[in-house]
Design an enzyme around this catalytic site. Sequence first.
Site, PDB file in Angstrom:
ATOM      1  N   ASN A   1      36.964  36.889  53.216  1.00 12.70           N
ATOM      2  CA  ASN A   1      38.024  37.850  53.171  1.00 12.70           C
ATOM      3  C   ASN A   1      38.351  37.243  52.160  1.00 12.70           C
ATOM      4  O   ASN A   1      38.144  35.745  51.912  1.00 12.70           O
ATOM      5  CB  ASN A   1      39.062  37.411  54.232  1.00 12.70           C
ATOM      6  CG  ASN A   1      39.729  38.457  54.110  1.00 12.70           C
ATOM      7  OD1 ASN A   1      41.948  37.967  53.328  1.00 12.70           O
ATOM      8  ND2 ASN A   1      40.263  39.491  54.416  1.00 12.70           N
TER       9      ASN A   1
ATOM     10  N   THR B   1      39.331  44.325  44.928  1.00  8.42           N
ATOM     11  CA  THR B   1      39.571  44.877  45.840  1.00  8.42           C
ATOM     12  C   THR B   1      39.830  46.315  45.923  1.00  8.42           C
ATOM     13  O   THR B   1      40.933  46.039  45.103  1.00  8.42           O
ATOM     14  CB  THR B   1      40.049  43.731  47.269  1.00  8.42           C
ATOM     15  OG1 THR B   1      41.693  43.492  46.893  1.00  8.42           O
ATOM     16  CG2 THR B   1      39.240  42.246  47.159  1.00  8.42           C
TER      17      THR B   1
ATOM     18  N   GLU C   1      33.244  39.050  49.391  1.00  4.13           N
ATOM     19  CA  GLU C   1      33.396  40.170  50.250  1.00  4.13           C
ATOM     20  C   GLU C   1      33.000  40.166  51.232  1.00  4.13           C
ATOM     21  O   GLU C   1      32.691  39.745  51.471  1.00  4.13           O
ATOM     22  CB  GLU C   1      31.997  40.564  49.527  1.00  4.13           C
ATOM     23  CG  GLU C   1      31.607  41.968  50.249  1.00  4.13           C
ATOM     24  CD  GLU C   1      32.891  43.241  49.607  1.00  4.13           C
ATOM     25  OE1 GLU C   1      33.516  43.870  51.332  1.00  4.13           O
ATOM     26  OE2 GLU C   1      33.181  43.371  49.001  1.00  4.13           O
TER      27      GLU C   1
ATOM     28  N   ALA D   1      42.672  47.078  46.990  1.00  6.38           N
ATOM     29  CA  ALA D   1      44.397  46.583  46.968  1.00  6.38           C
ATOM     30  C   ALA D   1      45.287  48.202  47.010  1.00  6.38           C
ATOM     31  O   ALA D   1      45.825  47.867  47.403  1.00  6.38           O
ATOM     32  CB  ALA D   1      44.395  45.244  46.665  1.00  6.38           C
TER      33      ALA D   1
ATOM     34  N   GLY E   1      42.820  54.006  41.607  1.00  5.40           N
ATOM     35  CA  GLY E   1      42.413  52.793  41.470  1.00  5.40           C
ATOM     36  C   GLY E   1      44.239  52.223  41.828  1.00  5.40           C
ATOM     37  O   GLY E   1      44.316  51.157  42.128  1.00  5.40           O
TER      38      GLY E   1
ATOM     39  N   CYS F   1      28.394  53.431  27.058  1.00  3.80           N
ATOM     40  CA  CYS F   1      29.152  52.489  26.456  1.00  3.80           C
ATOM     41  C   CYS F   1      30.775  53.213  25.563  1.00  3.80           C
ATOM     42  O   CYS F   1      30.986  54.456  25.796  1.00  3.80           O
ATOM     43  CB  CYS F   1      27.771  52.601  24.858  1.00  3.80           C
ATOM     44  SG  CYS F   1      28.376  53.517  24.072  1.00  3.80           S
TER      45      CYS F   1
END
Length: 588
Positions: free
Chosen positions: A254, A276, A208, A278, A520, A431
């Site tokens: 990184n 990440t 991280e 990305a 996402g 759940c």
Amino acid sequence: MDTPSAAAETSEPSAQWQAYRGAPTGTDIECEGWRQEAALRMLNNNLDPEVAEDPENLVVYGGTGQAARSWDAYDAILDELRTLADAETLLVQSGKPVGVFETHERAPSVLIANSNLVGNWADWEQFHELEAEGKIMYGQMTAGSWAYIGTQGIIQGTFETLAELARDHYPDNDGLRGKIVATAGLGGMGGAQPLAVTMNHGVCIAAEVDEARIDRRIETGYCMERTDDLGEAIERATAAAEAGDPYSVGVHGNAADVLEGMLDRDFVPDVVTDQTSAHDELAGYYPSGYTVADADELRDEDPDAYREASMDTMARHVAAVLAMQDAGAVAFEYGNNIRGQVAAHRGDVTTTAGESHDPFDFPGFVPAYIRPLFCRGKGPFRWVALSGNPADIHRTDRAVTELFPEKDDLHRWIDLAQEHVQFQGLPSRVCWLGYCAADDDLTERARFAVRINELVDNGEIEAPIVVTRDHLDAGSVASPNRETEAMRDGTDAVADWPILNALLNTAAGADIVSVHNGGGVGIGNSLHTNNHVVLDGSDAAAETARRVFTTDPGMGVIRHADAGYADALVEADASGVTVPMRDAEREQ
């Protein structure tokens, strides 16, 4: 070009938000009814400093995923919710309230559309231009739909994914015991990874770039330790794995640098993935060679240079994952579209061993591990106690295990969650439940929701419960590089399904319904939906629960049945789901 989220950053946080600093709790309400009050509390819960990654800039998680477009818009949403009548519906366009219409008492209280652009215009460049002008907002998934519950929201999905991986690749092993998972990204979603690994008895090394995020995960119990020394992290992890002890360590660095550093040391983990941000090379992913502060400055001063540096780092990152896969690691992408980003902007990559690879030479997590669950309508079901009283969630924990005594995995999950998962903001639980209609014709989700409603009605639960879910669900997403990757019939990019999901759940009377783009995986790469149902103990709420929690998981069954998945066709037969135009070819 202006910095992303400029519209949100130009004003000081709202006085209302500063007064709340989280959701109101208790049984007194400031709206006309609990359905409207639930929306107000869920919005504020998304921006609770315990929950959100950067609440002062309205950012909830996932790089720039916001709950409202601006502080003025946030204030206006609250004002409208306070006066919204039971037979009215508030419209929210990319985090801004744009209208109130008279509908009827069981229509949604709020309809939300976030980040949606027409096909040829659905890219980051067009989006950022509109965002800088204050005309659109990135809603991620549960950020803009007011359904985020902190890192717990993803923890069971990560837990289930890793458990399935262990069953597939290490069938004679005790989960991931003795195995090392290397990953990256400890933000609001990725922060679940270390705990999910240790819950499966494994060892996690997580890179991280932002020290504060590592510290936050340690404070909340999701990660055990941190270090700046990769060699030390490998040494600790190896010792824990050899002893068979669960262990996690956050490495400040990184992602690409850390993975390459592992390869330089001839260290290959058993499993490699990452979470990440990305999906967004400008506002989500950090390039190598910069501190967080220096990278933020570069983004402000020269966004094009930032993008190039970010994409160069992503290419190295993917090459390192593929090199580890070549060396024997189990590799998978955990839904951040890093493969798609590198394929689109850099093409093939070359590993340090000189091997050339298509970035898609390692799989995504859905086709690899999750799709059989989706075929049965199974997905992430979450609920939130509006009272703010943890005892309400503990009562629902007992209820779900009592309702499903045969589900050993669910019982194990509830036990682990009670032991390890700290509540963030309003107490909540998640759940995975599916369709699987019982003799009473109620799906698993509907049976549990109706039971919660009974507990509210009889006073065992102090105040109403909101039931919602992630947008990542069986029938609510079109995302060719994630949830619908490698569909059997080639319909990866067909976006009719999430639209039908939102329309159907609106018709069924969900209290909030939202439709988003790009969560996402980035703008233009997905379309997905969410819903809320408020269980206030009333007969009307019970009827809504029966309808919505049949239609919602049912969409997962029919979407996969239509694509020809045998598991979905079996589920449809067993549960009485109508699938028109079934023919012999579909059942092959």
